[in-house]
Design a protein around this motif. Structure first.
Motif, mmCIF file in Angstrom:
data_model
loop_
_atom_site.group_PDB
_atom_site.id
_atom_site.type_symbol
_atom_site.label_atom_id
_atom_site.label_comp_id
_atom_site.label_asym_id
_atom_site.label_seq_id
_atom_site.Cartn_x
_atom_site.Cartn_y
_atom_site.Cartn_z
ATOM 1 N N PRO A 38 -4.602 -0.861 3.773
ATOM 2 C CA PRO A 38 -3.362 -0.351 3.237
ATOM 3 C C PRO A 38 -2.130 -1.046 3.675
ATOM 4 O O PRO A 38 -1.175 -0.724 3.117
ATOM 5 N N HIS A 39 -2.297 -1.944 4.699
ATOM 6 C CA HIS A 39 -0.960 -2.730 5.134
ATOM 7 C C HIS A 39 -1.169 -3.876 4.360
ATOM 8 O O HIS A 39 -2.187 -4.634 4.741
ATOM 9 N N PRO A 41 1.378 -6.784 1.891
ATOM 10 C CA PRO A 41 2.714 -7.080 1.393
ATOM 11 C C PRO A 41 2.713 -6.785 -0.325
ATOM 12 O O PRO A 41 3.828 -6.171 -0.704
ATOM 13 N N GLY A 45 3.098 0.212 -1.194
ATOM 14 C CA GLY A 45 2.820 1.339 -0.715
ATOM 15 C C GLY A 45 1.321 1.092 -0.057
ATOM 16 O O GLY A 45 0.728 0.038 -0.055
ATOM 17 N N VAL A 46 1.038 2.502 0.468
ATOM 18 C CA VAL A 46 -0.220 2.242 1.355
ATOM 19 C C VAL A 46 -1.417 2.565 0.442
ATOM 20 O O VAL A 46 -2.083 3.639 0.535
ATOM 21 N N PRO A 63 -10.417 1.895 -5.463
ATOM 22 C CA PRO A 63 -9.131 2.396 -4.751
ATOM 23 C C PRO A 63 -9.403 3.221 -3.795
ATOM 24 O O PRO A 63 -10.012 4.539 -4.002
ATOM 25 N N VAL A 64 -9.002 3.374 -2.534
ATOM 26 C CA VAL A 64 -9.021 4.310 -1.519
ATOM 27 C C VAL A 64 -7.541 4.978 -1.449
ATOM 28 O O VAL A 64 -6.554 3.997 -0.863
ATOM 29 N N ILE A 65 -7.325 6.175 -1.430
ATOM 30 C CA ILE A 65 -5.915 6.678 -1.359
ATOM 31 C C ILE A 65 -5.916 7.707 -0.199
ATOM 32 O O ILE A 65 -6.957 7.941 0.326
ATOM 33 N N TYR A 67 -3.457 7.764 2.217
ATOM 34 C CA TYR A 67 -3.048 7.259 3.387
ATOM 35 C C TYR A 67 -1.215 7.823 3.571
ATOM 36 O O TYR A 67 -0.866 7.566 4.748
ATOM 37 N N VAL A 68 -0.792 8.196 2.501
ATOM 38 C CA VAL A 68 0.369 8.970 2.773
ATOM 39 C C VAL A 68 0.238 10.683 2.345
ATOM 40 O O VAL A 68 1.407 11.065 1.991
ATOM 41 N N VAL A 137 13.486 -0.735 -9.178
ATOM 42 C CA VAL A 137 12.608 -1.073 -7.968
ATOM 43 C C VAL A 137 11.290 -1.611 -8.489
ATOM 44 O O VAL A 137 10.850 -2.569 -7.832
ATOM 45 N N THR A 141 10.124 -5.208 -6.975
ATOM 46 C CA THR A 141 9.055 -5.284 -5.935
ATOM 47 C C THR A 141 7.754 -6.238 -6.998
ATOM 48 O O THR A 141 7.230 -6.901 -6.337
ATOM 49 N N LEU A 152 14.341 -9.775 -6.777
ATOM 50 C CA LEU A 152 14.518 -8.543 -5.691
ATOM 51 C C LEU A 152 15.888 -8.386 -5.540
ATOM 52 O O LEU A 152 16.372 -7.265 -5.661
ATOM 53 N N GLY A 411 3.504 7.618 -2.886
ATOM 54 C CA GLY A 411 3.809 9.236 -2.760
ATOM 55 C C GLY A 411 3.587 10.015 -3.734
ATOM 56 O O GLY A 411 3.158 11.265 -3.254
ATOM 57 N N ARG C 118 6.794 8.788 6.335
ATOM 58 C CA ARG C 118 5.670 9.988 7.063
ATOM 59 C C ARG C 118 4.392 9.147 7.466
ATOM 60 O O ARG C 118 3.728 8.550 6.649
ATOM 61 N N SER C 120 0.789 9.960 7.916
ATOM 62 C CA SER C 120 -0.284 10.881 7.837
ATOM 63 C C SER C 120 -1.316 10.671 8.615
ATOM 64 O O SER C 120 -1.529 9.617 9.251
#
Lengths: 415, 222, 239
Positions: A38-39, A41, A45-46, A63-65, A67-68, A137, A141, A152, A411, C118, C120
């Motif tokens: 998830p980290h 560039p 997002g994660v 996809p694995v979600i 993380y937020v 945005v 990106t 950007l 998000g 945030r 998690s």
């Protein structure tokens, strides 16, 4: 004891032993499973992607979600309706006005509250500004991911102008809590209209500049043309909406279909693609930016006078100027701020056209001052299901392009 | 939306084909819903999708809600959309919680043993699963023993339900029979509990005020 | 050697003192004399002392570290849109003027991590691993209310403050904080680094740094108690 021999040696040995045989050489390939994120560039997002590669070709993708995942929906069950608004804003954190509109619209329909015309127009203006903001945005990106780094800076320069407008009218750059049940929180200040007109006059030139940079750029074209094509039927099966669906040629836009707020008063087109590849998605979003500018211009020209929030004191705070003189206003204010208004039991699903597609809000009211359930049908969450179809069979580099053009906002996906 | 009369017509037509599939209709605040029998919800969805004249081919959203303390407790909602006529309809399936019966048994048995425990061991940490609705805390059966409410998965009818059913499973513990890959999607894979159920605690920390700070574990001395 | 600082080194000057107009005028005169070659003797020496920073090597390193930090490209949620993207990517709140524009994607090459958004419970171990992979000296900035204290999300899914699992050097309040607020925090962090990078949690907890064990070097071998503890932990985890 195994002897490692080259392919040629093996072929020569086979020819010797089986003189007439037709020996074909195929290099052995190995399936490699790599973890992207998830980290990372490029993951916007994660987002974590577990990708199975054969060489550079993508075989499978998961996809694995989560993380937020913030538990916003559960938190909302504990707050009065008024207090839910700052929570739901922060789901899809680039299009915060849309989330506010989904929730406020849902509650207004639950309660049966009509909002005044001026409020509708102001909401439309802010929503379209937010749509442009979200697309800027995205463009900044995504172009960054593709290597066009200067985009950007340009996109964020214009994004700052939009944030200035938001700050002038609502007081905050992001997460403004501007839409309230019944209308908008405050009327626009003097000077905002002029500033917005300057922005409207300037924005089409800017979009033209972005197009001049990218539209016919050879590298951009070769990276996006024909990449990530998913058919229209498949997109509809997967429940995908928004620019991704419109890029395949389907002119489905909730602003035209269910005209909510005051979209029927405006004349705007829905940009639609032809092939459904990454390039079409890019073109559709840029065209949407232009259309949003047109809508805002029309809204500003036709902005009606009048109240900016509904009159019903049972749901809407009375103006502060009345508080020192009117006892009733004070009582209403007290009741609304401490407990909040109660909503009769019922449930509703209200959806609007967000920058990424259908953004729906499901609210269950149980008669108390707190909602019993708030659920968002987030567009990125459903759109993510099409990602596998876009990437399988393509190269790893195309995966990055597809991820950018998918425009996921984690998000909203994780809530 | 089909209006109340239209809903009744749909209900009659469906109940002709599939006996007692639609239990009730509801038309509230401009939105129509069919209350479905959970065992036959796939038939209803297929009918709505395939019948010419209905053709609700787009599943906008599949979500669940917990109506505790009302029974039946869980509701699975299917928001269907017909794009040609621009009409929405909702199908709602209400599921009872099979664990409720289990809880009733366990609660009766566990209450007496817990009292003995409390007498003997004053330092017992508080029982987990303090219901946010108040009332006596109940010892939950462990997740492996807990039976989950079940409903058929509609992934074959509407491919978009894939992630959305996984989310309903993750948040409420509703088992979708026939889903190809039913596992947690938002919470960590090994998480225990169904967070968005109404009796799951909110979590988090209470606000620490300055006056309470010296008593807190991290407190500065006075 | 003594540290002699110019009065208005950026980031170091006490923000409260305005320059007295006479002093400015006097400095102007001196500068003009210097350019003409008119300063001599003591005046010249004093002028040179005041304009040139003379310092110990350690302080030089601190200044270099503070003024050329490499942030890690790391964004979690809303705060990530405000910064680093809006700060580094926007011409208005330009982070490049502080020397921190070189965002590094690899934690091995990054100096500091901005926890923007945030955290998690699913993401927390990953953030911790990223932080561990960064090499000393490193700093962590918790941007926004959510990573500082859980923010408005007091629930089951959000870690109530990144402090709970990793050491943080600087907290920036706001939801999201304005880019100016982040820049102010950043300059504060710079001053902390230039002043005394060990102040804060490292000296308070007598910590030896949190990087993974590298081969060679004095810190590469764990002490016998530590290796015992690691072995026990591995047993418990069933590795």
């Amino acid at each position: 004891m195994a002897e490692v021999s080259t392919l040629e040696e093996t072929a020569a040995a086979a020819h010797e032993q089986l003189p007439g045989a037709d020996v074909q050489l195929e290099p052995e390939t190995e399936v490699l499973t790599i973890n992207l994120g998830p980290h990372h560039p490029a993951t916007h997002g994660v987002l974590r992607l577990v990708v199975q590669l054969e060489g550079e070709r993508v075989l499978d993708l998961k996809p694995v979600i989560g993380y937020v995942h913030t538990g916003i929906e559960k938190n909302c069950e504990d707050k009065s309706y008024w207090k839910v608004i700052p929570y739901v804003e922060r789901m899809d954190y680039v299009s915060y006005f849309f989330q506010m509109e989904a929730f406020c619209g849902a509650v207004e329909r639950l309660v049966g509250l009509e909002i005044p015309e001026r409020a509708k127009y102001l909401r439309v203006i802010h929503l379209e500004l937010n749509r442009i903001h979200s697309h800027l945005v995205w463009l900044g990106t995504t172009a960054l991911d593709l290597g066009a780094i200067s985009m950007l800076w340009y996109c964020f320069r214009d994004r700052d102008k939009i944030l200035d407008l938001f700050e002038m009218s609502t007081g905050q750059r992001m997460h403004t809590r501007y839409f309230q049940v019944g209308g908008v929180f405050e009327d626009i200040p003097a000077g905002w209209e002029e500033k917005l007109r300057r922005f409207i006059a300037d924005m089409p030139n800017r979009v033209g500049q972005y197009q001049a940079l990218l539209d016919r750029n050879e590298i951009f074209l070769s990276r996006t043309k024909g990449v990530g094509i998913v058919s229209r039927e498949r997109m509809l099966e997967l429940g995908v909406t928004g620019p991704l669906l419109r890029a395949t040629g389907e002119p489905w836009d909730l602003r035209k279909a269910f005209d909510y707020l005051s979209y029927r008063d405006f004349d705007f087109k829905i940009p639609v693609g032809t092939v459904g590849d990454a390039y079409d998605r890019y073109r559709v979003r840029l065209a949407e930016m232009r259309e949003s500018v047109r809508i805002m211009e029309q809204a500003l020209d036709a902005l009606p006078e009048g109240p900016y929030i509904a009159d019903d004191r049972k749901y809407v705070l009375p103006p502060r100027s009345e508080l020192p003189t009117s006892m009733e206003a004070l009582i209403h204010h007290f009741k609304l701020v401490t407990e909040g208004y109660r909503v009769a039991p019922g449930e509703i699903y209200y959806s609007i056209e967000g920058p990424r597609g259908e953004l729906g809000c499901f609210v269950v009211a149980d008669g108390s001052a707190k909602p019993a359930r708030v659920h968002y049908r987030d567009s990125s969450f459903v759109n993510l299901q099409s990602f596998r179809d876009m990437c399988v069979g393509g190269y790893l580099a195309d995966l990055i392009v597809n991820l950018g053009m998918l425009d996921p906002i984690l998000g909203g996906i994780d809530r | 939306m089909p209006d109340a009369a239209g809903l009744e017509l749909i209900r009659a037509e469906i109940n002709e084909k599939h006996d007692a599939a639609v239990i009730d209709t509801s038309h509230d605040r401009g939105q129509g819903a069919l209350i479905a029998d959970p065992g036959q919800v796939l038939d209803i969805l297929r009918w709505l999708r395939d019948t010419p004249g209905q053709e609700y081919r787009f599943l906008s959203s599949l979500h669940a809600a917990d109506y505790l303390p009302a029974e039946p407790r869980f509701g699975v909602h299917y928001e269907l959309l017909c794009r040609d006529r621009v009409e929405r309809i909702r199908v709602k399936a209400l599921l009872a919680d099979p664990a409720a019966a289990q809880l009733a048994e366990v609660g009766a048995a566990g209450g007496s043993s817990r009292k003995a425990q409390a007498d003997g061991d004053a330092g017992t940490p508080p029982q987990k699963a303090q219901s946010s609705l108040g009332g006596a805390p109940a010892p939950l059966p462990t997740p492996s023993e807990q039976t989950l409410p079940e409903i058929d998965s509609c992934v074959d009818l509407f491919r978009t339900a894939d992630f959305q059913e996984r989310e309903a499973f993750d948040m409420f513990g509703i088992l979708f029979r026939g889903h190809p890959d039913l596992r947690r999607i938002l919470m960590p894979e090994d998480y225990v509990g169904w967070p968005q159920r109404r009796d799951f605690p909110m979590g988090g920390e209470p606000v620490l005020f300055t006056k309470d700070e010296p008593d807190s574990p991290s407190g500065w001395p006075k | 050697m003594e540290v002699v600082r110019r009065h208005k080194i950026r980031g170091l000057a006490p923000l409260e003192e305005p320059a007295a107009p006479e002093e400015f005028r006097a400095r102007q005169m001196r500068a003009r004399e210097m350019l003409r070659g008119d300063l001599e003797g003591e005046d010249l020496e004093r002028y040179v002392e005041q304009s040139v920073m003379t310092t110990t090597l350690e302080k030089l390193f601190n200044v270099a570290r503070a003024n050329s930090m490499f942030p890690l490209t790391f964004g979690l949620a809303c705060c990530a849109i405000e910064a680093p993207i809006a700060m580094v990517g926007s011409p208005r709140y330009d982070l490049a003027r502080f020397g921190a524009e070189a965002l590094r994607a690899s934690p091995r090459q990054a100096d500091f991590i901005i926890l923007s958004g945030r955290v998690s419970i699913k993401m927390a171990p990953i953030v911790r691993r990223l932080y561990d992979q960064m090499l000393e000296p490193k700093w962590a900035v918790s941007m926004g209310a959510c990573s500082s204290s859980g923010g408005m999300f007091s629930n089951y899914a959000v870690v109530q403050g990144a402090d709970k699992f990793m050491p943080i050097d600087l907290h920036i309040p706001g939801c999201p904080p304005r880019p100016e607020a982040v820049l102010y925090g950043f300059t504060k962090l710079q001053r902390k680094i230039m002043g005394n990078p060990d102040a804060g949690w490292r000296s308070r907890y007598n910590a030896h740094g949190t990087e993974e064990w590298a081969r060679g070097g004095p810190a590469s071998e764990p002490t016998p108690e530590e290796s015992e503890a690691y072995a026990r932990a591995r047993e418990i985890a069933g590795a």
